[in-house]
Design an enzyme around this catalytic site. Structure first.
Site, PDB file in Angstrom:
ATOM      1  CD  GLU A 171      -1.320   4.731   4.608  1.00  0.00           C
ATOM      2  OE1 GLU A 171      -0.799   5.567   5.373  1.00  0.00           O
ATOM      3  OE2 GLU A 171      -2.000   3.761   5.007  1.00  0.00           O
ATOM      4  CG  ASN A 172      -1.234  11.531  -1.531  1.00  0.00           C
ATOM      5  OD1 ASN A 172      -1.687  12.622  -1.207  1.00  0.00           O
ATOM      6  ND2 ASN A 172      -0.336  11.402  -2.484  1.00  0.00           N
ATOM      7  CB  ALA A 173      -0.171  14.409   2.466  1.00  0.00           C
ATOM      8  CB  CYS A 193      -5.550  -1.265  -1.313  1.00  0.00           C
ATOM      9  SG  CYS A 193      -6.864  -0.607  -0.281  1.00  0.00           S
ATOM     10  CD  GLU A 236      -5.521  -5.886  -1.070  1.00  0.00           C
ATOM     11  OE1 GLU A 236      -4.983  -4.768  -0.901  1.00  0.00           O
ATOM     12  OE2 GLU A 236      -6.227  -6.427  -0.204  1.00  0.00           O
ATOM     13  CB  CYS A 271     -10.984  -2.909   1.162  1.00  0.00           C
ATOM     14  SG  CYS A 271     -10.537  -2.131  -0.415  1.00  0.00           S
ATOM     15  CG  ASN A 331      -0.474  -0.327   2.508  1.00  0.00           C
ATOM     16  OD1 ASN A 331       0.589  -0.917   2.643  1.00  0.00           O
ATOM     17  ND2 ASN A 331      -1.196   0.062   3.538  1.00  0.00           N
ATOM     18  CE1 TYR A 356      -3.768  11.880   6.096  1.00  0.00           C
ATOM     19  CE2 TYR A 356      -5.828  11.823   7.321  1.00  0.00           C
ATOM     20  CZ  TYR A 356      -4.483  12.122   7.256  1.00  0.00           C
ATOM     21  OH  TYR A 356      -3.850  12.653   8.347  1.00  0.00           O
TER      22      TYR A 356
HETATM   23  N1  THU Z   1      -5.231  -1.645   2.969  1.00  0.00           N
HETATM   24  C1  THU Z   1      -4.707  -2.405   1.975  1.00  0.00           C
HETATM   25  O1  THU Z   1      -3.674  -2.055   1.389  1.00  0.00           O
HETATM   26  N2  THU Z   1      -5.336  -3.560   1.651  1.00  0.00           N
HETATM   27  C2  THU Z   1      -6.398  -4.074   2.325  1.00  0.00           C
HETATM   28  O2  THU Z   1      -6.882  -5.131   1.966  1.00  0.00           O
HETATM   29  C3  THU Z   1      -6.935  -3.361   3.484  1.00  0.00           C
HETATM   30  C4  THU Z   1      -6.447  -1.974   3.665  1.00  0.00           C
HETATM   31  C5  THU Z   1      -4.520  -0.421   3.358  1.00  0.00           C
HETATM   32  C6  THU Z   1      -5.162   0.870   3.017  1.00  0.00           C
HETATM   33  C7  THU Z   1      -4.484   1.806   3.993  1.00  0.00           C
HETATM   34  O3  THU Z   1      -3.227   2.197   3.467  1.00  0.00           O
HETATM   35  C8  THU Z   1      -4.227   0.933   5.218  1.00  0.00           C
HETATM   36  O4  THU Z   1      -4.322  -0.404   4.752  1.00  0.00           O
HETATM   37  C9  THU Z   1      -5.220   1.158   6.343  1.00  0.00           C
HETATM   38  O5  THU Z   1      -6.519   1.079   5.889  1.00  0.00           O
END
Ligand code: THU
Length: 139
Positions: A51-53, A60, A62, A93, A49, A55
């Site tokens: 992320e970014n400032a 994810c 996947e 998710c 995963n 949000y």
């Molecule tokens: N996240 C994933 O990368 N995959 C998942 O299946 C569940 C959630 C990430 C998104 C975010 O960066 C962090 O987990 C918390 O939600």
């Protein structure tokens, strides 16, 4: 081809996913996730995963992994393993389930490998996303 996956392949994929989680960029959630997928020609592609400032722009593990595979020319995936080192088991998710579904073989499935008690658990996208909407519905 693609209608089964061995326990050895599942374990190998999970190992690759665990290693990929080390590269997660998670300064906001501090929740690393790693994924590894198996292409139809049995190559492994990994991701984590990012992320970014801002949000909601976070991606994810996947989706990073599937995007990498698609951009390399792969159109179907055999299996995807996902793991989050901070919890015993994580499942994709809802949004990622839809994205996994996009790349299933017509008439086939995508195996989804989850962390298990002793060994990885093998489930399928059909289990995680029943009665799905996908590319075939637009034909
Ligand atoms: N996240 C994933 O990368 N995959 C998942 O299946 C569940 C959630 C990430 C998104 C975010 O960066 C962090 O987990 C918390 O939600």
């Amino acid at each position: 081809m693609g209608d089964t996956i061995s326990m050895e392949q599942a374990a190998l994929l999970m190992e690759a996913a665990r290693a990929a989680a080390n590269h997660a960029y998670v300064p906001y959630s501090h929740f690393p996730v790693g994924a590894a997928l198996l292409t139809m020609d049995d190559s492994i592609i990994t991701g984590a995963n990012v992320e970014n400032a801002s949000y909601p722009l976070s991606v994810c593990a996947e989706r990073v992994t599937i995007g990498t595979a698609a951009a390399a020319g792969h159109r179907h995936i055999k299996a995807i393993a996902v793991t989050a080192p901070r919890v015993p088991v994580v499942t994709p998710c809802g949004g990622c389930r839809q994205v996994i579904n996009e790349f299933r073989m017509p008439g086939g499935t995508v195996f989804v490998i989850l962390e298990g008690a002793d060994e990885p658990e093998i489930t399928t996208i059909d289990d995680l996303l029943p009665r799905s909407f996908g590319p075939r519905d637009l034909e």
